[in-house]
Design a protein around this motif. Structure first.
Motif, mmCIF file in Angstrom:
data_model
loop_
_atom_site.group_PDB
_atom_site.id
_atom_site.type_symbol
_atom_site.label_atom_id
_atom_site.label_comp_id
_atom_site.label_asym_id
_atom_site.label_seq_id
_atom_site.Cartn_x
_atom_site.Cartn_y
_atom_site.Cartn_z
ATOM 1 N N ALA A 142 0.838 -1.208 0.000
ATOM 2 C CA ALA A 142 0.000 0.000 0.000
ATOM 3 C C ALA A 142 0.869 1.252 0.000
ATOM 4 C CB ALA A 142 -0.941 -0.007 1.196
ATOM 5 N N ARG A 143 1.962 1.213 0.736
ATOM 6 C CA ARG A 143 2.886 2.346 0.787
ATOM 7 C C ARG A 143 3.483 2.608 -0.599
ATOM 8 N NH1 ARG A 143 4.463 6.996 3.282
ATOM 9 N NH2 ARG A 143 6.681 7.062 3.796
ATOM 10 N N LEU A 172 2.156 1.825 -3.518
ATOM 11 C CA LEU A 172 1.101 2.318 -4.412
ATOM 12 C C LEU A 172 0.750 3.774 -4.115
ATOM 13 C CD1 LEU A 172 -1.179 -0.850 -4.334
ATOM 14 C CD2 LEU A 172 0.255 -0.103 -6.234
ATOM 15 N N ARG A 173 0.683 4.127 -2.831
ATOM 16 C CA ARG A 173 0.372 5.523 -2.493
ATOM 17 C C ARG A 173 1.513 6.456 -2.894
ATOM 18 N NH1 ARG A 173 -2.149 3.147 2.192
ATOM 19 N NH2 ARG A 173 -0.197 3.348 3.368
ATOM 20 N N THR A 174 2.747 5.992 -2.765
ATOM 21 C CA THR A 174 3.885 6.811 -3.198
ATOM 22 C C THR A 174 3.837 7.017 -4.707
ATOM 23 O OG1 THR A 174 5.217 5.942 -1.372
ATOM 24 C CG2 THR A 174 6.389 7.029 -3.161
ATOM 25 N N ALA A 202 1.165 7.082 -6.538
ATOM 26 C CA ALA A 202 0.093 8.048 -6.807
ATOM 27 C C ALA A 202 0.561 9.471 -6.535
ATOM 28 C CB ALA A 202 -1.132 7.710 -5.971
ATOM 29 N N SER A 203 1.336 9.650 -5.472
ATOM 30 C CA SER A 203 1.816 10.998 -5.147
ATOM 31 C C SER A 203 2.808 11.514 -6.181
ATOM 32 C CB SER A 203 2.464 11.003 -3.756
ATOM 33 O OG SER A 203 3.698 10.302 -3.760
ATOM 34 N N SER A 252 -5.059 -7.784 -3.146
ATOM 35 C CA SER A 252 -5.988 -6.786 -2.614
ATOM 36 C C SER A 252 -7.317 -7.380 -2.171
ATOM 37 C CB SER A 252 -6.254 -5.708 -3.678
ATOM 38 O OG SER A 252 -7.050 -6.228 -4.735
ATOM 39 N N ASP A 279 -7.763 -1.180 2.111
ATOM 40 C CA ASP A 279 -6.704 -0.181 1.948
ATOM 41 C C ASP A 279 -5.924 -0.416 0.672
ATOM 42 O OD1 ASP A 279 -7.078 1.527 3.975
ATOM 43 O OD2 ASP A 279 -5.498 0.775 5.277
ATOM 44 N N ALA A 285 -5.744 1.862 -2.790
ATOM 45 C CA ALA A 285 -4.453 2.350 -3.290
ATOM 46 C C ALA A 285 -4.213 1.881 -4.709
ATOM 47 C CB ALA A 285 -3.329 1.884 -2.363
ATOM 48 N N GLY A 325 -5.926 3.750 -7.640
ATOM 49 C CA GLY A 325 -5.400 5.051 -8.039
ATOM 50 C C GLY A 325 -4.212 5.002 -8.970
#
Length: 474
Positions: A104-105, A107-109, A111-112, A129, A134, A138, A141
């Motif tokens: 998740a970390r 994937l969120r990075t 996205a950012s 998933s 969560d 993620a 996105g």
């Protein structure tokens, strides 16, 4: 022999009885056996054929051409970051619980950084998933046009990701065709997944034939202090509360006396609103609890002209009333009342209603003396990742073991909690990890030490790989 299924059953029978008693069946149509093959060898050949058919065989049919995936609009993640993702999927350096956090970390990075995951990783990430909201959110996105194109072809997990933002049910439209269990499920569903469930609709549900639907509607209405249902409950409660003492009191004084009486008569709408009645002492007590759980909390402040703290102190000796009001505070998500009730009541969910600062203060105050059995539940109430105060309290407790007795009382945290320690506390984690092993050979002490060591080691490993993810995107 009428088909593959019949052939497979006959083959299984020959395998169970033995080829001396039951020869293998002829091969199914379209499959030619080797000539002059002895029965045992033929059985083994057919078993291999059956295994292939079970795993991969299907009847050929016509298929419509598939449109190609749209062209991607965003660039893929850099190769250095992709390498970290490949490691997490193929040879994760951390336990499974922590791998989900790191995926998740990643994937969120991504996205950012406005980059997307390469398409070859989408099937594996979709599989991971499943059951992890969560990770699903993620992934949705950053899987790009190819991911949206692949979603219907990857099974339920991927389809769930693709419909995260559009899976909303218009309840009134579907209501007439639904069974009672389905109606109850929709009335208890999160507000962002349904539309049309307003106060008037819920009030009409109080006339449903199924008791489970009526109960679900009452629970939903109790969470809406401005509904007509709540207004009726407020009127009933105001007639049952007696306030004694001077009407003009200094703020913070303790002379407030509040007594609550069971109802002795009820209005015509009481039965429809779910009140058992007043025929017996048990009915009256049950009706009072129902009123207390459902009446808006502002009724208390209006009737007593006092604050929640003052009212709770005045009711401190009445556990039944406090328990019912605590349920109301949870249902109505009232953090002010939850803060007043938390020191005296233990209703499920009460601490979660507190605002972030009050909830953290409650957790930190309880951790030093919490029993091992309740320690994990307490830390799970805190925001994640943990604040410096919560992390320090957890490490204080983990460092408190000195002898066999204190090692035996050391709480055990699941390995996934290693992800909750903030990077600022890694120095202390490493210092505790390097602490000397306990002397002696007490098996309970050794087991507790090993559990603590695994958690601390997982914490260091988790943060090291998390740092490498950030560097991979740099």
């Amino acid at each position: 022999m009428t088909g593959i299924a019949d052939w497979h059953r006959a083959l299984s029978t020959a395998a169970v009885l033995g080829t001396d008693r039951r020869p293998p069946p002829p091969n199914p149509p379209g499959f030619v056996a080797r000539r002059d093959t002895e029965s045992p060898r033929l059985l083994l050949d057919q078993a291999a054929l059956a295994a292939a058919l079970v795993k991969a065989g299907r009847v050929a049919g016509a298929e419509e051409p598939v449109d190609p995936a749209p062209r991607e609009r965003l660039p893929y993640a850099p190769e250095s970051a992709v390498q970290r993702l490949r490691t997490l999927l193929d040879v994760p350096p951390v336990p499974r619980e922590l791998r989900m956090h790191l995926l998740a970390r990643w994937l969120r990075t991504a996205a950012s950084r406005s980059v997307i995951v390469p398409p070859e990783f989408i099937p594996a990430l979709s599989a991971h998933s499943a059951g992890n909201p969560d990770l699903r959110a993620a992934l949705a996105g950053v899987w790009g046009e190819r991911g949206r194109w692949l979603a219907p072809r990857l099974g339920p997990a991927a389809v769930t990701v693709a419909t995260l933002s559009s899976d909303v049910v218009n309840v009134p439209e579907q209501w007439p065709a639904l069974a009672a269990r389905e109606k109850e499920h929709l009335l208890r569903a999160p507000a962002d997944t349904v539309i049309g469930v307003d106060d008037s609709f819920l009030d009409r549900c109080l006339d449903e034939r199924a008791a489970r639907v009526r109960d679900a509607a009452r629970d939903a209405l109790a969470a809406r202090p401005t509904s007509a249902f709540a207004h009726r409950m407020a009127g009933r409660l105001s007639r049952l509360v007696d306030v004694e003492g001077p009407r003009r009191r200094l703020l913070g004084s303790t002379d407030l006396v509040v007594r609550v009486r069971p109802p002795t008569d009820l209005d015509e709408a009481a039965t429809r609103d779910g009140l058992p009645g007043v025929a017996t002492d048990g009915d009256r007590a049950a009706s009072l609890r129902a009123i207390l759980r459902s009446a808006p909390l502002h009724t208390w402040t209006a009737v007593t002209e006092s604050t929640p703290d003052q009212i709770v102190r005045a009711l401190a000796g009445d556990d039944v009333v406090l328990a019912a009001i605590s349920t109301a505070a949870v249902t109505q998500r009232d953090s002010l009342w939850a803060a007043a009730l938390a020191p005296l009541a233990a209703a499920p969910g009460l601490v979660e209603v507190l605002d972030t600062a009050d909830r953290e203060s409650y957790v930190v105050s309880r951790l030093p003396s919490a029993r091992p059995s309740e320690f994990t539940g307490l830390v799970d109430m805190a925001e994640q990742p943990w604040s410096a105060s919560v992390a320090s309290a957890v490490l204080d407790r983990l460092a408190s073991a000195r002898d066999d007795a204190t090692w035996a009382a050391l709480p055990t945290l699941p390995i996934g909690h290693a992800a909750h320690f903030p990077p600022s506390h890694l120095g202390r984690v490493r210092a505790l990890l390097d602490a000397p092993e306990p002397s002696g050979d007490n098996p309970v002490t050794r087991a507790a030490f090993e559990r603590r060591r695994r958690l601390l080691h997982a914490t260091v490993t988790f943060h090291a790989f998390d740092q490498s993810i950030q560097e991979g995107f740099a």
